[in-house]
Each structure stands twice: as C-alpha cells, then as structure tokens.
Design a protein around this motif. Structure first.
Motif, PDB file in Angstrom:
ATOM      1  N   SER A   1      -7.207   1.902  -3.981  1.00 16.92           N
ATOM      2  CA  SER A   1      -7.758   2.417  -2.718  1.00 16.92           C
ATOM      3  C   SER A   1      -6.756   2.274  -1.579  1.00 16.92           C
ATOM      4  CB  SER A   1      -9.037   1.674  -2.353  1.00 16.92           C
ATOM      5  OG  SER A   1     -10.033   1.924  -3.281  1.00 16.92           O
ATOM      6  N   LEU A   2      -6.080   1.122  -1.525  1.00 10.09           N
ATOM      7  CA  LEU A   2      -5.092   0.884  -0.464  1.00 10.09           C
ATOM      8  C   LEU A   2      -3.914   1.849  -0.578  1.00 10.09           C
ATOM      9  CD1 LEU A   2      -4.152  -0.953   1.901  1.00 10.09           C
ATOM     10  CD2 LEU A   2      -2.900  -2.256   0.166  1.00 10.09           C
ATOM     11  N   VAL A   3      -3.405   2.019  -1.788  1.00  9.56           N
ATOM     12  CA  VAL A   3      -2.270   2.931  -1.999  1.00  9.56           C
ATOM     13  C   VAL A   3      -2.683   4.360  -1.673  1.00  9.56           C
ATOM     14  CG1 VAL A   3      -0.764   3.907  -3.771  1.00  9.56           C
ATOM     15  CG2 VAL A   3      -1.089   1.442  -3.654  1.00  9.56           C
ATOM     16  N   THR A   4      -3.883   4.760  -2.067  1.00  6.99           N
ATOM     17  CA  THR A   4      -4.365   6.117  -1.770  1.00  6.99           C
ATOM     18  C   THR A   4      -4.497   6.326  -0.263  1.00  6.99           C
ATOM     19  OG1 THR A   4      -5.590   6.100  -3.846  1.00  6.99           O
ATOM     20  CG2 THR A   4      -6.210   7.764  -2.229  1.00  6.99           C
ATOM     21  N   THR A   5      -5.019   5.358   0.435  1.00 11.32           N
ATOM     22  CA  THR A   5      -5.169   5.461   1.893  1.00 11.32           C
ATOM     23  C   THR A   5      -3.817   5.587   2.574  1.00 11.32           C
ATOM     24  OG1 THR A   5      -7.188   4.140   1.792  1.00 11.32           O
ATOM     25  CG2 THR A   5      -6.114   4.341   3.941  1.00 11.32           C
ATOM     26  N   VAL A   6      -2.874   4.750   2.171  1.00 10.88           N
ATOM     27  CA  VAL A   6      -1.529   4.813   2.760  1.00 10.88           C
ATOM     28  C   VAL A   6      -0.888   6.169   2.466  1.00 10.88           C
ATOM     29  CG1 VAL A   6       0.809   3.860   2.610  1.00 10.88           C
ATOM     30  CG2 VAL A   6      -1.149   2.325   2.776  1.00 10.88           C
ATOM     31  N   LEU A   7      -1.039   6.664   1.269  1.00 10.33           N
ATOM     32  CA  LEU A   7      -0.474   7.961   0.898  1.00 10.33           C
ATOM     33  C   LEU A   7      -1.081   9.090   1.736  1.00 10.33           C
ATOM     34  CD1 LEU A   7       1.475   9.321  -1.060  1.00 10.33           C
ATOM     35  CD2 LEU A   7      -0.423   9.587  -2.653  1.00 10.33           C
ATOM     36  N   ILE A   8      -2.378   9.058   1.950  1.00  6.21           N
ATOM     37  CA  ILE A   8      -3.043  10.086   2.764  1.00  6.21           C
ATOM     38  C   ILE A   8      -2.550  10.026   4.212  1.00  6.21           C
ATOM     39  CG2 ILE A   8      -5.271  10.767   3.778  1.00  6.21           C
ATOM     40  CD1 ILE A   8      -6.523  10.033   1.041  1.00  6.21           C
ATOM     41  N   VAL A   9      -2.404   8.828   4.758  1.00  2.47           N
ATOM     42  CA  VAL A   9      -1.917   8.684   6.137  1.00  2.47           C
ATOM     43  C   VAL A   9      -0.500   9.232   6.258  1.00  2.47           C
ATOM     44  CG1 VAL A   9      -1.232   6.986   7.882  1.00  2.47           C
ATOM     45  CG2 VAL A   9      -3.434   6.770   6.746  1.00  2.47           C
ATOM     46  N   VAL A  10       0.360   8.941   5.298  1.00  8.33           N
ATOM     47  CA  VAL A  10       1.742   9.438   5.333  1.00  8.33           C
ATOM     48  C   VAL A  10       1.766  10.963   5.258  1.00  8.33           C
ATOM     49  CG1 VAL A  10       3.899   9.506   4.024  1.00  8.33           C
ATOM     50  CG2 VAL A  10       2.797   7.324   4.473  1.00  8.33           C
ATOM     51  N   ILE A  11       0.955  11.536   4.386  1.00  6.69           N
ATOM     52  CA  ILE A  11       0.910  12.999   4.256  1.00  6.69           C
ATOM     53  C   ILE A  11       0.420  13.644   5.553  1.00  6.69           C
ATOM     54  CG2 ILE A  11      -0.303  14.894   3.087  1.00  6.69           C
ATOM     55  CD1 ILE A  11      -0.127  13.189   0.511  1.00  6.69           C
ATOM     56  N   VAL A  12      -0.590  13.068   6.179  1.00  4.80           N
ATOM     57  CA  VAL A  12      -1.110  13.606   7.442  1.00  4.80           C
ATOM     58  C   VAL A  12      -0.045  13.521   8.541  1.00  4.80           C
ATOM     59  CG1 VAL A  12      -2.799  13.207   9.282  1.00  4.80           C
ATOM     60  CG2 VAL A  12      -3.533  13.248   6.898  1.00  4.80           C
TER      61      VAL A  12
END
Length: 180
Positions: free
Chosen positions: A40-51
């Motif tokens: 969940s943490l890695v997915t959240t960080v990845l989404i923030v970076v993409i945005v």
C-alpha cells in the motif's frame, strides 16, 4: 522458524494459547499484514510521483513564462535617419518636412501597437535588448518588429551614406556611438 519456536513466541505474547492452537497460518498472517502495508505504501508513493510528473509536464511547462528582446534603439535610429534625410533633401518642400515630422508622432504609436501585438502573439514578456544582461537566452523579435513597421529591407549603413551625401555631418552621434 520451526513449529516449537512459533509456539514459544506466541505463548509469550498470549500465555493462554496452547500448542495445538498455534499454526503456521498465524505466523504467515502476521507477515502478510506487513507485506500488505508495504505494498500500500509503495503504491501510494508511486501514484504521488506519477501525479507530480503529469502536473509538471501538462501544466507547468506549457504555462512557463517566456521572454523576448527587441533592439528598440536600432529601430528608432533607422526612423531618425529616415526623417532626417526627408527633412534635409534640397528639393524637400515645407509640406514634405512637416509630413516627415508628423510621421515621427505616428511612428511612436505604431511601435507601441506592434509591440503589443508581438507580445500577444508570442505569449511572452518583451524587454529592451539594452536592458537585458544576458539576452542570449531570449528570443530576438527585432526583425519581426522591423517587418511590421515596414523597415525589414532598410540598411542603416546605406541611410548614413545617404545622409552624408546630403550634407549631413561627418558622423551621426547615435549610430557611430554604438559602433565604437
């Protein structure tokens, strides 16, 4: 960990648990909770970076402020030479001399209109070239300004020669002052 060690660990945490109640599924369940949180943490960080990357490329870069320069002194020098030549011609009538001076007043308005149009078209801020410390990074709109004012084919050196042939001074202070 073997089964006995698992039993001992769980017995320390909850003394009421018997060996029969402890299975390897309980140990894996604890590990899967942490694995789920990590995912969940890695997915959240990845989404923030993409945005953030999308925001930069689709919003910031297209709206980045652009700068351009115009050599206004060159344009004004050309007009000054044209007016001086028109006023100094031996065959120039008083009407022609007055028309030359009226052209100067009209020219100021034309320059302002042309600069406003250029600024709107390029979507940039325009600065006088002499006022910019490093104009190399800015686009030079002087040729376009001269084209809009009908000066694209005017050569300053030819105008200076023409003025001298009419009896003008041996040097023109503004033009030759820039070449020193």
């Amino acid at each position: 960990m073997n089964q006995n060690q698992n039993t001992e660990v769980l017995a320390e945490v909850d003394p009421g648990i018997s060996e029969a109640e402890v299975t390897s599924d309980d140990v894996e369940k604890g590990e899967s909770v942490w694995l789920g949180r990590l995912i969940s943490l890695v997915t959240t960080v990845l989404i923030v970076v993409i945005v953030l990357i999308a925001y930069h490329y689709f919003y910031v870069l297209p709206n980045k402020q652009r700068y351009a320069v115009v050599d206004l002194s060159e344009v004004l020098n050309i007009k000054e030479l044209q007016v001086t030549i028109a006023a100094m011609r031996p065959d120039a009538s008083e009407e022609a001399k007055l028309k030359a001076y009226d052209d100067v007043a009209k020219f100021g308005k034309d320059v302002g209109v042309a600069l406003n149009e250029l600024q709107q078209e390029c979507g940039c801020s325009i600065f006088v070239k002499a006022a910019v410390v490093k104009p190399a990074g800015a686009e030079d709109l002087t040729p376009e300004l001269k084209r809009r004012l009908g000066m694209e084919n005017v050569n300053q050196d030819e105008l200076v020669k023409q003025l001298r042939s009419l009896g003008g001074g041996s040097r023109t202070p503004i033009i030759e002052g820039d070449k020193k």
